[in-house]
Design an enzyme around this catalytic site. Structure first.
Site, PDB file in Angstrom:
ATOM      1  N   GLU B  49     -10.914   1.846   2.723  1.00 13.08           N
ATOM      2  CA  GLU B  49     -11.210   3.118   2.084  1.00 13.08           C
ATOM      3  C   GLU B  49     -11.803   2.743   0.725  1.00 13.08           C
ATOM      4  OE1 GLU B  49      -8.743   6.695   0.062  1.00 13.08           O
ATOM      5  OE2 GLU B  49      -7.736   5.744   1.745  1.00 13.08           O
ATOM      6  N   ASP B  60      -5.304  11.430  -8.379  1.00 12.81           N
ATOM      7  CA  ASP B  60      -4.901  10.048  -8.602  1.00 12.81           C
ATOM      8  C   ASP B  60      -4.018   9.855  -9.821  1.00 12.81           C
ATOM      9  OD1 ASP B  60      -6.179   8.490  -6.453  1.00 12.81           O
ATOM     10  OD2 ASP B  60      -8.004   9.403  -7.256  1.00 12.81           O
ATOM     11  N   TYR B 174      -4.752  12.171   7.551  1.00 12.89           N
ATOM     12  CA  TYR B 174      -4.217  11.482   6.384  1.00 12.89           C
ATOM     13  C   TYR B 174      -2.975  12.247   5.925  1.00 12.89           C
ATOM     14  CZ  TYR B 174      -4.569   8.904   1.896  1.00 12.89           C
ATOM     15  OH  TYR B 174      -4.353   8.096   0.807  1.00 12.89           O
TER      16      TYR B 174
END
Lengths: 192, 266
Positions: B49, B60, B174
């Site tokens: 990824e 993040d 995911y």
């Protein structure tokens, strides 16, 4: 969601002005960073077509300096913080750094409803620099004894320009979105 | 058949789980990036990824914020990433998935991006700030170019949306293991087993779990419930020390994920 919570500003303003003056205002003026207080004021007047709306964005050290946070004035379409709207970005879609003397307006995007109001012409968007905001701040302190925050000082600053096109009986509502006590350290430096 | 589908199918046949590694493109350096990817494939990564650095990576934590800032300072752009993938493609067998926030893709133009990604040999795209409700133009362009658009589901995702996400996702689903941003955590959140079995009820597509997975023992604790494990921040943490350390770390994760041993890279 932000709009709905903030719209208490506009709902109360609308009710109160009708109570006191018996008519709608001619113009609404509010500062626009991310745009919450301004949309809170504007939205309840959306259908009152006679009411003009003016959002004042922070031009920082001037639009040409690149040191500003005027998203609607200088931004372009993009996706940021979960919405598709107008934002300050470079050609690669990286979000640009911003500057404004008021922390609350120092933001590179703007709520999508403002982008819509601008695109459809429902509201007009102008800018005020740091220096103009400081003028607006002093002006309100001296005339009314009210210490505005630096954010709405941008809106107050624009009144000087706006007033020239108004008649004495016209009604203007300015959103004083915060008080200036919090800005004293910044003001102390800036007004020295 | 997309390379991601092939990889999961092949691993399944040999009863193995996929180790998916996240790298920020052009981190720690632009010049060393291709070598790094090749070295980590050898060390044990089954899929890559590759993160397109973004100024405002809202999903993040500190580690990837830092690597993204460094990559941007290195001059990494989406344009550079596509060229890098194009050069990498013949050098590795593992699928390459681009991870990018929506705005850099929108700035390039979605049509242009997907066409260029296909030409570069990109196999999948993850857009963490894309919700399925707004996904249609992305889905169509991805499908047209044979690219898997991978959607994320979180522990707070409602059953109704989980159904929608399971239907929309391609390649794999995911599964975000926690409510929060990326970054190494000491333990796997308590609700994860239940969340993963809930997802299984909605899809027969491969499921890979990520966010917070950072040690071999965490990998061991989730391996039976998933088809793959995604490790990002913990890998970047190692990379900040050295490529060699990152390689040793990847090998230790691969061993924890597939304790039966013997890995064939193709």
């Amino acid at each position: 969601m932000v709009r709905d919570f903030q719209s208490v500003i506009g709902s109360e303003a609308r009710r109160q002005i009708l109570q006191v003056e018996g008519r709608l205002p001619h113009v609404l003026v509010a500062c626009v960073g991310g745009g919450s207080n301004s949309m809170g004021l504007f939205h309840p007047f959306y259908k009152d077509r006679s009411v003009r709306m003016i959002g004042v964005e922070p031009a920082g050290r001037g639009l040409r300096s690149g040191r500003h946070a005027a998203s609607l004035a200088r931004g372009s379409l993009g996706v940021f913080h979960g919405s598709k709207s107008i934002l300050l970005q470079d050609k690669d879609g990286q979000v640009l750094g911003t500057h404004s003397i008021s922390a609350g307006l120092d933001y590179p995007g703007v709520g999508p409803e403002h982008a819509y109001y601008k695109a459809t012409g429902r509201a007009k968007y102008v800018t005020a620099t740091d220096a103009q905001a400081l003028d607006g701040f002093k002006w309100l302190c001296r005339l009314e004894g009210i210490i505005p925050a630096l954010e709405p000082s941008h809106a107050i600053a624009y009144l000087k320009t706006l007033a020239r096109s108004l008649k004495p009986k016209d009604i203007v509502i300015v959103c004083l979105s915060g008080r200036g006590d919090k800005d004293m350290p910044i003001l102390e430096k800036a007004l020295k | 058949m997309n390379r991601i589908d092939q990889t999961f199918a092949r691993l399944k046949r040999s009863r193995r789980k996929a180790l998916i590694g996240y790298l920020t493109a052009g981190f720690p350096t632009k010049a060393g990036f291709a070598h790094l990817v090749c070295a980590l494939e050898k060390a044990g990564l089954d899929l890559f990824e590759i993160g397109v650095p973004f100024s405002d990576p809202v999903g993040d934590g500190m580690t990837i914020q830092r690597s993204s800032q460094k990559a941007l300072a290195n001059g990494v752009t989406l344009e550079w990433v596509l060229r890098a993938v194009s050069a990498l493609r013949p050098q590795i067998k593992a699928p390459i998935i681009l991870m990018s926030y929506a705005n850099p893709l929108a700035a390039m133009g979605l049509q242009r991006f997907f066409a260029r990604a296909k030409a570069a040999g990109v196999d999948g795209v993850i857009i963490p700030d894309l919700i399925p409700e707004e996904g249609k133009p992305f889905d169509q362009l991805a499908a047209k170019n044979g690219i898997a658009l991978i959607y994320l589901a979180a522990p707070t995702t409602t059953r109704k949306r989980l159904k929608r996400i399971a239907r929309a996702t391609r390649g794999f689903l995911y599964a975000v293991s926690l409510t929060g941003v990326t970054g190494a955590r000491k333990t796997v959140a308590a609700g994860v087993p239940g969340f993963l079995s809930q997802i299984r009820r909605f899809t027969s597509k491969p499921v890979a779990v990520g966010f917070g997975i950072s040690t071999p023992s965490q990998v061991q604790s989730v391996r039976k419930r998933v088809d793959g494990v995604i490790v990002g921040s913990a890998l970047i943490d190692q990379l900040e020390k050295s490529v060699q350390r990152a390689g040793v770390f990847v090998a230790s994760l691969q061993k924890a994920l597939n304790p039966q041993g013997v890995r064939h890279a193709s």
